[in-house]
Design a protein around this motif. Structure first.
Motif, mmCIF file in Angstrom:
data_model
loop_
_atom_site.group_PDB
_atom_site.id
_atom_site.type_symbol
_atom_site.label_atom_id
_atom_site.label_comp_id
_atom_site.label_asym_id
_atom_site.label_seq_id
_atom_site.Cartn_x
_atom_site.Cartn_y
_atom_site.Cartn_z
ATOM 1 N N ASN A 103 51.253 84.776 60.296
ATOM 2 C CA ASN A 103 52.729 84.848 60.842
ATOM 3 C C ASN A 103 52.711 85.735 62.167
ATOM 4 N N MET A 104 53.693 85.619 62.751
ATOM 5 C CA MET A 104 54.075 86.382 64.076
ATOM 6 C C MET A 104 53.953 88.023 63.648
ATOM 7 N N ARG A 105 54.323 88.295 62.648
ATOM 8 C CA ARG A 105 54.560 89.689 62.205
ATOM 9 C C ARG A 105 53.029 90.273 62.362
ATOM 10 N N MET A 106 51.920 89.663 62.068
ATOM 11 C CA MET A 106 50.560 90.221 62.159
ATOM 12 C C MET A 106 50.294 90.235 63.768
ATOM 13 N N ALA A 107 50.828 89.565 64.502
ATOM 14 C CA ALA A 107 50.422 89.670 66.071
ATOM 15 C C ALA A 107 51.116 90.754 66.583
ATOM 16 N N LYS A 108 52.309 90.806 66.154
ATOM 17 C CA LYS A 108 53.143 92.281 66.668
ATOM 18 C C LYS A 108 52.555 93.517 66.053
ATOM 19 N N MET A 109 52.132 93.412 65.009
ATOM 20 C CA MET A 109 51.599 94.782 64.386
ATOM 21 C C MET A 109 50.388 95.183 65.051
ATOM 22 N N GLN A 110 49.654 94.084 65.256
ATOM 23 C CA GLN A 110 48.240 94.261 66.086
ATOM 24 C C GLN A 110 48.453 94.449 67.565
ATOM 25 N N ALA B 229 48.898 92.406 69.875
ATOM 26 C CA ALA B 229 48.411 91.464 70.439
ATOM 27 C C ALA B 229 49.390 90.727 71.480
ATOM 28 N N THR B 230 48.917 90.268 72.517
ATOM 29 C CA THR B 230 49.789 89.543 73.415
ATOM 30 C C THR B 230 50.743 88.423 72.594
ATOM 31 N N LEU B 231 52.142 88.163 72.796
ATOM 32 C CA LEU B 231 52.649 87.306 72.351
ATOM 33 C C LEU B 231 52.676 85.997 73.000
ATOM 34 N N ASP B 232 51.923 85.767 74.003
ATOM 35 C CA ASP B 232 51.628 84.462 74.792
ATOM 36 C C ASP B 232 51.175 83.465 73.896
ATOM 37 N N PRO B 233 51.943 82.413 73.427
ATOM 38 C CA PRO B 233 51.448 81.365 72.462
ATOM 39 C C PRO B 233 50.235 80.857 72.995
ATOM 40 N N SER B 234 49.841 80.636 74.080
ATOM 41 C CA SER B 234 48.413 79.982 74.725
ATOM 42 C C SER B 234 47.374 80.974 74.221
ATOM 43 N N LYS B 235 47.651 82.160 74.296
ATOM 44 C CA LYS B 235 46.453 83.255 74.039
ATOM 45 C C LYS B 235 46.216 83.588 72.384
ATOM 46 N N ILE B 236 47.380 83.258 71.598
ATOM 47 C CA ILE B 236 47.296 83.836 70.245
ATOM 48 C C ILE B 236 47.154 82.312 69.520
ATOM 49 N N SER B 237 47.289 81.438 69.982
ATOM 50 C CA SER B 237 46.972 79.994 69.337
ATOM 51 C C SER B 237 45.670 79.554 69.336
ATOM 52 N N GLY B 238 45.422 78.874 68.079
ATOM 53 C CA GLY B 238 43.848 78.351 68.031
ATOM 54 C C GLY B 238 43.850 76.697 68.427
ATOM 55 N N TYR B 239 42.771 76.341 68.189
ATOM 56 C CA TYR B 239 42.411 74.714 68.609
ATOM 57 C C TYR B 239 43.611 73.760 68.079
ATOM 58 N N CYS B 240 43.989 74.361 66.796
ATOM 59 C CA CYS B 240 44.975 73.462 66.198
ATOM 60 C C CYS B 240 46.353 73.688 66.685
ATOM 61 N N LEU C 2 49.013 79.665 65.021
ATOM 62 C CA LEU C 2 48.378 80.963 65.005
ATOM 63 C C LEU C 2 47.076 81.198 64.727
ATOM 64 N N LYS C 3 46.184 82.147 65.247
ATOM 65 C CA LYS C 3 44.781 82.261 64.904
ATOM 66 C C LYS C 3 44.457 82.609 63.700
ATOM 67 N N CYS C 4 43.616 82.052 62.943
ATOM 68 C CA CYS C 4 43.136 82.737 61.589
ATOM 69 C C CYS C 4 42.926 84.185 61.753
ATOM 70 N N CYS C 5 42.337 84.549 62.719
ATOM 71 C CA CYS C 5 41.534 85.948 62.854
ATOM 72 C C CYS C 5 42.483 86.810 62.951
ATOM 73 N N LEU C 6 43.893 86.417 63.232
ATOM 74 C CA LEU C 6 44.951 87.574 63.079
ATOM 75 C C LEU C 6 45.143 88.214 61.577
ATOM 76 N N ARG C 7 44.819 87.376 60.802
ATOM 77 C CA ARG C 7 44.972 87.868 59.413
ATOM 78 C C ARG C 7 43.777 88.629 58.860
ATOM 79 N N TYR C 8 42.799 88.685 59.813
ATOM 80 C CA TYR C 8 41.375 89.528 59.140
ATOM 81 C C TYR C 8 41.906 91.021 58.973
ATOM 82 N N GLU C 9 42.474 91.378 60.090
ATOM 83 C CA GLU C 9 42.748 92.894 59.930
ATOM 84 C C GLU C 9 44.016 93.333 59.459
#
Length: 338
Positions: free
Chosen positions: A211-218, A220-231, A234-241
């Motif tokens: 979810n977007m909360r993970m990106a905001k906490m880290q 990370a840029t909230l630009d959809p083109s940079k935090i979105s994966g091939y699919c 949101l990129k799965c790696c955002l939840r790793y940390e």
């Protein structure tokens, strides 16, 4: 009567397993085998699953095998996969048949070529029958027992006529599997923006929500083109940390909290989770980044309402009783007057 049960227990204990990645979805599983030696070169293997014969990959370090036995315990495997956010079943997924030969590899290439032709045929039939679906890929099982088509659609689809037509065309069992956008990336994705192969292809089995909360906490840029994966999600790696960030954030004060440092009192205006630094603004307008362990949080002053609540019990005690007791006394007096 006790001897047969002990023999069965010994036989069950002596079962050997291989850790194998198989199928279009790169599923990981343990497979029973009777080999006494595992080749040092990465071997391909032929396995038997509920789908039929499949060509798969033996995974894991070869130091994990001794005399053909996969040495890692269930707890060790569980810890490894839990730490890597991977769902794993410890039940045997099937049986090992043999190590793949050059002929098996050649047959695999041939089947992959056939699968592309079968996918195009399925697309053509779906268009003719006006079935609203997007055919993503086809998998021709190595043993020839069935053909599996992976498709996407907005809702449920009646594909019975399509299956009948495909079964008549290829004279084998046909399966249709509906997938989502993340599964599509798992099948078709290649290299992500990090330069690595897509995580969903490489090791993830269970695609957990991001979810977007993970990106905001880290931060990370909230630009959809940079935090979105091939699919496109949101990129799965955002939840790793995310777990580490959540734990570290608990140690930091919230914004606008009044704190005391060696330079005096100030207000928290920002925090840095990973470095555990707190940006403090002093009354003179100066700002400084202070380690969280070097500051003291000053509790806010009590408000008038809080003071009145705190003083209420004392007033009741001065009257020599609780509100409930005084109410009962008043009722008894009313009863006597009546």
């Amino acid at each position: 009567m006790a001897e047969p049960s002990t023999k069965k227990a010994k036989q069950a204990k002596s079962k050997k397993h291989m850790l194998i990645r198989y199928g279009k979805m790169n599923t990981l599983g343990l497979f029973e085998h009777n080999e006494t030696r595992i080749p040092k070169i990465n071997p391909r293997v032929v396995i038997k699953t509920n789908k039929g014969l499949e060509l798969a990959y033996l995974v894991g370090r070869f130091s994990a095998y001794r005399a053909g036995q996969f040495r890692l315990s269930d707890d060790q495997i569980k810890k490894y996969f839990n730490d890597n956010n991977t769902d794993f079943s410890f039940k045997a997924a099937g049986k090992f048949v043999r190590f793949a030969t050059a002929e098996d590899i050649s047959e695999e290439w041939h089947l992959q070529k056939i699968a592309k032709e079968e996918m195009e045929t399925c697309k053509r039939f779906a268009k003719e029958l006006n079935v609203p679906m997007k055919i993503v890929d086809a998998e021709h099982i190595f043993g020839g027992e069935r053909i599996i088509f992976y498709f996407m659609s907005d809702g449920r689809v009646d594909f019975r006529e399509l299956v009948k037509k495909l079964a008549h065309e290829y004279q084998t069992r046909i399966e249709m599997h509906q997938i989502g956008s993340r599964d599509e990336a798992k099948i078709l994705g290649d290299v992500e923006s990090c330069g690595q192969q897509c995580c969903c292809q490489r090791f993830l089995k269970l695609l957990k929500p991001v979810n977007m909360r993970m990106a905001k906490m880290q931060k990370a840029t909230l630009d959809p083109s940079k935090i979105s994966g091939y699919c496109g999600r949101l990129k799965c790696c955002l939840r790793y940390e995310d777990k580490t960030y959540t734990e570290l954030k608990k140690h930091l004060p919230k914004k606008n909290t009044i704190v005391k440092t060696k330079h005096g009192e100030g207000k928290v205006i920002d925090t840095q989770i990973l470095t555990q630094l707190v940006v403090v603004e002093y009354e003179n307008g100066e700002k400084a980044a202070i380690p969280v362990e070097e500051l003291e949080i000053i509790p806010p002053p009590a408000t008038a309402s809080e003071k009145s609540i705190d003083s209420a019990p004392a007033a009741q005690n001065d009257q020599g009783g609780t509100p409930e007791a005084s109410d009962q006394n008043d009722k008894s007096k009313d009863d006597e007057e009546q």
